[in-house]
Design a protein around this motif. Structure first.
Motif, PDB file in Angstrom:
ATOM      1  N   SER A  48       9.711  25.686  37.674  1.00 36.20           N
ATOM      2  CA  SER A  48      10.725  24.987  36.548  1.00 36.20           C
ATOM      3  C   SER A  48      11.017  26.031  35.195  1.00 36.20           C
ATOM      4  O   SER A  48      11.137  24.660  34.227  1.00 36.20           O
ATOM      5  N   THR A  49      10.905  27.217  35.069  1.00 37.21           N
ATOM      6  CA  THR A  49      10.522  27.798  34.102  1.00 37.21           C
ATOM      7  C   THR A  49      12.325  28.046  34.053  1.00 37.21           C
ATOM      8  O   THR A  49      12.571  28.642  32.457  1.00 37.21           O
ATOM      9  N   CYS A  50      13.410  27.984  34.598  1.00 33.06           N
ATOM     10  CA  CYS A  50      14.663  28.644  34.391  1.00 33.06           C
ATOM     11  C   CYS A  50      15.306  27.133  33.702  1.00 33.06           C
ATOM     12  O   CYS A  50      16.532  26.926  33.889  1.00 33.06           O
ATOM     13  N   HIS A  51      14.293  26.029  33.393  1.00 29.88           N
ATOM     14  CA  HIS A  51      15.209  25.026  33.062  1.00 29.88           C
ATOM     15  C   HIS A  51      16.135  24.476  31.963  1.00 29.88           C
ATOM     16  O   HIS A  51      15.724  25.374  30.470  1.00 29.88           O
ATOM     17  N   LEU A  52      17.240  24.394  31.862  1.00 33.78           N
ATOM     18  CA  LEU A  52      17.923  24.748  30.359  1.00 33.78           C
ATOM     19  C   LEU A  52      18.749  23.179  30.343  1.00 33.78           C
ATOM     20  O   LEU A  52      18.814  22.467  31.497  1.00 33.78           O
ATOM     21  N   ILE A  53      19.339  22.859  29.101  1.00 34.10           N
ATOM     22  CA  ILE A  53      19.120  21.345  28.935  1.00 34.10           C
ATOM     23  C   ILE A  53      21.328  21.889  28.425  1.00 34.10           C
ATOM     24  O   ILE A  53      21.510  23.066  27.501  1.00 34.10           O
TER      25      ILE A  53
END
Lengths: 119, 387
Positions: A48-53
């Motif tokens: 989940s390291t490319c998690h973007l908001i």
């Protein structure tokens, strides 16, 4: 060419252009943006390291999630209601000028102490 | 340069006229000459600081001799060691390693490919690969074999091993083939490690345990160390491996408690890893347990000390500390390059806390010289017992 604004874990803002069809993970990696530890699994839905908001209006227009993405997203640090995994979101014309960010770095006691000394 | 070459050429072929040589001379006396003079004039107009750097810096001899900098010690190193916002640190000289070449290295590489084995040495880009595979000063080649393939189901932010949601299925012949290959090599000490396989019900414990059992059957004197996953906390899996006949049970906590979430995959955590180590010891007290932490990810000294203490209280016997190095640009940046002196300090702290051995150094990894340390300790222990 679509313009996207990125805000990294230190709150720094970078603006870059992307081509339609690229995933946001590709944009971050190809443009060498300053994101530490982004995309560790190289887009295979195993981290989940490319998690973007996203902004709410952009978030609502995105393609729906698949189960695998949801599984990984649930484990992401700093999850919000407008979060997605960057490797599953592909750049489209309607995204021109949008802003995406990662969860801001947790300020630990050291940093707070440092800042208070400087002031 | 080219004039010299022409001269050589001419001397080997005396019949050939040197007409182009004279042309070249003309060329030299012409525009090149004036431009040479121009460059001389240009350098004299350089700012003083630059001139100092040019005079005091390396010259051609340094590059040829291969010994570019004797500024290998921390006090003399002028570069930055602690990362400031936005920058990427440069590698300090004590971390530079020779490019791996040589007979032993190539032999090992070919053997591995022929036997279809994977090593974590290659997959995780270990900087010691040249030294361990080359055999070091005692010519004992060590390799850490990676079981269950080269693709992991987790994506930790420090590790460059390939990741996939559904890696290829396990090879049922792998335990037997691996054991056979290792026995053929005649290794004294082998480290078996594996990727995380959350897609398999027991996490691959049965597979690893079988490999150990075969190894112990095929080779009487080999010592086996297993660096295992956490099996998502499944203690039955831990037990299966602990009772398979191995000598050292290793599982890495990777970093201090406070940075676990930041550094490791979210499915891993400190307490889960500690429970694995505690259970292995509980199930077989004669086993040696081992763990490893990486420094340079942003931890404080107090956090490292607290972690070492907690690990010791979990009855872990061996500890290794190494410097985190960023494997690719998709991984965490190095926060700090810890000096060799600081590593020595941690080694002393480890001794004080009562670890059987503490291997601490910038290039130390979990299985670096594991055999040598283990055997050395074993021999010393036996000496004391027979006295």
């Amino acid at each position: 060419k679509i313009t996207i604004h990125f805000i990294n874990q230190d709150g720094e803002r970078t603006t870059t252009t992307a081509t339609e069809g690229e995933s946001l993970l590709d944009v971050v990696v190809n443009k060498n943006l300053d994101f530490s530890g982004f995309g560790a699994c190289e887009g295979t839905l195993a981290c989940s390291t490319c998690h973007l908001i996203f902004d709410e209006n952009v978030f609502n227009k995105l393609e729906p999630l698949v189960d695998e993405e949801l599984d990984m997203l649930d484990l992401a640090y700093g999850l919000t209601d407008t979060s997605r995994l960057g490797c599953q979101v592909f750049v489209q014309k309607g995204m021109d000028g949008m802003t995406v960010q990662v969860p801001q770095k947790v300020n630990d006691i050291r940093k707070a102490a440092e800042l208070s000394w400087k002031q | 340069m080219s004039l010299f070459k022409h001269a050589q050429f001419a001397s080997r072929h005396p019949g050939i006229r040197l007409w182009w040589k004279s042309k070249e001379l003309d060329f030299v006396t012409g525009p090149v000459c004036t431009s040479l003079f121009n460059t001389v004039r240009a350098s004299s107009s350089l700012p003083d600081k630059k001139k100092e750097l040019l005079d005091g810096g390396p010259d051609l001899q340094d590059f040829i001799s291969g010994d570019l900098s004797d500024k290998n010690r921390w006090e003399e190193y002028k570069g930055n060691l602690k990362r400031q916002k936005g920058e990427r640190l440069r590698l300090p000289p004590w971390l530079k390693t020779a490019i791996p070449i040589g007979k032993n290295y190539n032999k090992l590489k070919n053997t591995l490919r022929n036997l279809n084995l994977h090593t974590v040495c290659e997959e995780a880009r270990c900087p010691n690969i040249g030294e361990c595979w080359g055999g070091g000063e005692y010519a004992t080649a060590t390799a850490t074999i990676m079981l269950m393939g080269d693709t992991c189901t987790r994506g930790c932010r420090f590790c460059s091993v390939k990741t996939a949601r559904k890696p290829p299925p396990l090879d049922p012949n792998e335990p037997h083939n691996t054991a056979k290959a290792i026995t053929e090599w005649g290794l004294d000490y082998v480290v078996l490690t594996s990727v995380d396989r959350d897609d398999i019900s027991d996490g691959g414990a049965e597979h690893i345990a079988k490999t150990v059992t075969y190894l112990k059957e095929m080779s009487q004197k080999i010592l086996v160390e297993c660096l295992t996953p956490d099996f998502r906390g499944d203690l039955n899996a831990v037990e299966r491996i602990a009772l398979s006949g191995l000598d050292v049970y290793a599982h890495n906590v990777e970093t201090v408690r406070e940075l676990q979430r930041h550094v490791r995959d979210p499915r891993a955590n400190f307490d889960q890893s500690l429970s694995v180590l505690k259970h292995a010891k509980k199930v077989k007290p004669s086993l040696l347990s081992k763990t490893s932490i990486m420094l340079g990810l942003g931890e404080t000294d107090a956090q490292v000390y607290a972690t070492m203490k907690e690990v010791r209280e979990a009855a872990v016997d061996c500890l290794t500390l190494g410097q985190y190095m960023q494997p690719t640009k998709r991984h965490l940046k190095v926060d700090e390059y810890v000096s060799p002196e600081k590593f020595q300090h941690w080694e002393n702290v480890g001794k004080e806390l009562g670890f059987l051995y503490t291997a601490s150094g910038p290039l130390v990894r979990s299985s670096y010289k594991a055999g040598e340390f283990f055997l050395k300790n074993l021999i010393e222990k036996r000496k004391l017992e027979t006295q």
